[in-house]
Design a protein around this motif. Sequence first.
Motif, PDB file in Angstrom:
ATOM      1  N   PHE A   1      -2.876  -4.300 -14.913  1.00  0.00           N
ATOM      2  CA  PHE A   1      -3.035  -2.945 -14.634  1.00  0.00           C
ATOM      3  C   PHE A   1      -2.266  -2.239 -14.068  1.00  0.00           C
ATOM      4  O   PHE A   1      -2.466  -1.337 -13.840  1.00  0.00           O
ATOM      5  N   LEU A   2      -1.047  -2.563 -13.118  1.00  0.00           N
ATOM      6  CA  LEU A   2      -0.196  -2.149 -13.551  1.00  0.00           C
ATOM      7  C   LEU A   2       0.707  -1.463 -13.775  1.00  0.00           C
ATOM      8  O   LEU A   2       1.754  -0.509 -13.815  1.00  0.00           O
TER       9      LEU A   2
ATOM     10  N   SER B   1       1.524  -7.427 -13.291  1.00  0.00           N
ATOM     11  CA  SER B   1       0.133  -7.947 -13.511  1.00  0.00           C
ATOM     12  C   SER B   1      -0.439  -6.470 -14.478  1.00  0.00           C
ATOM     13  O   SER B   1      -0.301  -5.408 -14.886  1.00  0.00           O
TER      14      SER B   1
ATOM     15  N   THR C   1       0.567  -6.241  -4.729  1.00  0.00           N
ATOM     16  CA  THR C   1       0.751  -5.281  -4.006  1.00  0.00           C
ATOM     17  C   THR C   1      -0.399  -5.171  -2.425  1.00  0.00           C
ATOM     18  O   THR C   1      -0.458  -4.441  -1.270  1.00  0.00           O
ATOM     19  N   LYS C   2      -1.231  -6.166  -3.019  1.00  0.00           N
ATOM     20  CA  LYS C   2      -2.769  -5.887  -2.135  1.00  0.00           C
ATOM     21  C   LYS C   2      -3.027  -6.972  -1.480  1.00  0.00           C
ATOM     22  O   LYS C   2      -3.364  -6.735   0.236  1.00  0.00           O
ATOM     23  N   HIS C   3      -3.117  -7.880  -1.595  1.00  0.00           N
ATOM     24  CA  HIS C   3      -3.392  -9.233  -0.883  1.00  0.00           C
ATOM     25  C   HIS C   3      -2.493 -10.469  -0.279  1.00  0.00           C
ATOM     26  O   HIS C   3      -2.665 -10.341   0.653  1.00  0.00           O
TER      27      HIS C   3
ATOM     28  N   GLU D   1      -0.551   1.333 -15.397  1.00  0.00           N
ATOM     29  CA  GLU D   1      -0.274   2.523 -15.071  1.00  0.00           C
ATOM     30  C   GLU D   1       0.905   2.806 -15.104  1.00  0.00           C
ATOM     31  O   GLU D   1       1.471   4.713 -15.468  1.00  0.00           O
TER      32      GLU D   1
ATOM     33  N   LYS E   1       0.054  -1.589   0.004  1.00  0.00           N
ATOM     34  CA  LYS E   1       0.228  -0.001  -0.375  1.00  0.00           C
ATOM     35  C   LYS E   1       1.178   1.205   0.181  1.00  0.00           C
ATOM     36  O   LYS E   1       0.497   2.434  -0.754  1.00  0.00           O
TER      37      LYS E   1
ATOM     38  N   THR F   1       2.642  -7.197  -9.001  1.00  0.00           N
ATOM     39  CA  THR F   1       1.289  -7.364  -9.457  1.00  0.00           C
ATOM     40  C   THR F   1       0.132  -7.146  -8.031  1.00  0.00           C
ATOM     41  O   THR F   1       0.431  -6.703  -7.180  1.00  0.00           O
ATOM     42  N   SER F   2      -0.881  -7.527  -9.148  1.00  0.00           N
ATOM     43  CA  SER F   2      -2.164  -6.857  -7.713  1.00  0.00           C
ATOM     44  C   SER F   2      -2.109  -7.826  -6.661  1.00  0.00           C
ATOM     45  O   SER F   2      -2.033  -7.029  -5.307  1.00  0.00           O
ATOM     46  N   SER F   3      -1.558  -8.986  -7.026  1.00  0.00           N
ATOM     47  CA  SER F   3      -1.669  -9.584  -5.460  1.00  0.00           C
ATOM     48  C   SER F   3      -0.985  -9.751  -4.592  1.00  0.00           C
ATOM     49  O   SER F   3      -0.387  -9.766  -3.231  1.00  0.00           O
TER      50      SER F   3
END
Length: 255
Positions: free
Chosen positions: A43-44, A41, A205-207, A47, A20, A201-203
């Motif tokens: 979407f990144l 990922s 950075t977030k999950h 960015e 985050k 990746t989304s995973s």
Amino acid sequence: MGMFYNGANCDIYIGKGAGKKLLNDIRNAKKSIKIVSPFLSPFLITELINFRNRNLEVQLITTDNIEDFYGNYEKNIHKLIIQNRKTDKEAVEKREKWKDLIKILTYIGFGLLTTLIGITYYLKDIKVLFGLIPIIILFLIIKLYKKKIENKQIYSYWYSQLFPFKVYMSPDTTEESDTRIHSKIYLIDDQIAYLGSLNFTSSGTKHNYETRIRTNDLNAVKEIKEEINQLMNHSHLPERNIQLWGSQLYPEPIN
């Protein structure tokens, strides 16, 4: 390639959502973003493309495990690798001359054919049809020039990058090296550095349950910057050839 630095001041984060703060710092970058991450990922990547559109300096080092959109979605790789085309003017001029020649020969061919049909009808002599032989030869010549036009290459292609990036081959896809790029390094404005386990990746950075450190220690950042520079410009590890990759991504019609 490789470094050791001791005594750096840093913050440590372990747990879920370790990325985050990283994402916040990246999105607040003022000058540059440099990333080493073996996995990405879609979407990144988007960015990073947006950062480049804001005229930020972007550098990316990754491996050939790039995730991308599937199905009918636009692939990011087509934004990262840009096709450029050059026209051979001499080839275009030659092809246009052949087209003009075909038109002339076609008019002559149909004119001779019409004349021959008229003469045959008037004389009622089947032998006149032997005059078809030169007409057939004429149309074979026309066919030959049409083939030459079809095969005449007037375009040549080369590929450029939206921003500097390296895609290193993993040991799974090449036998040239058994070294795998597995580092996760993030350098923001050449002032803030992140190291740890999380991929871009989304995973990651977030999950995922991840570890990361954040430092703005001047000496540590300097060493990390140099390491990224070595990976970017002076590594002897096998990498994907952008020109070859581009030719596999895009159609290359020759005319």
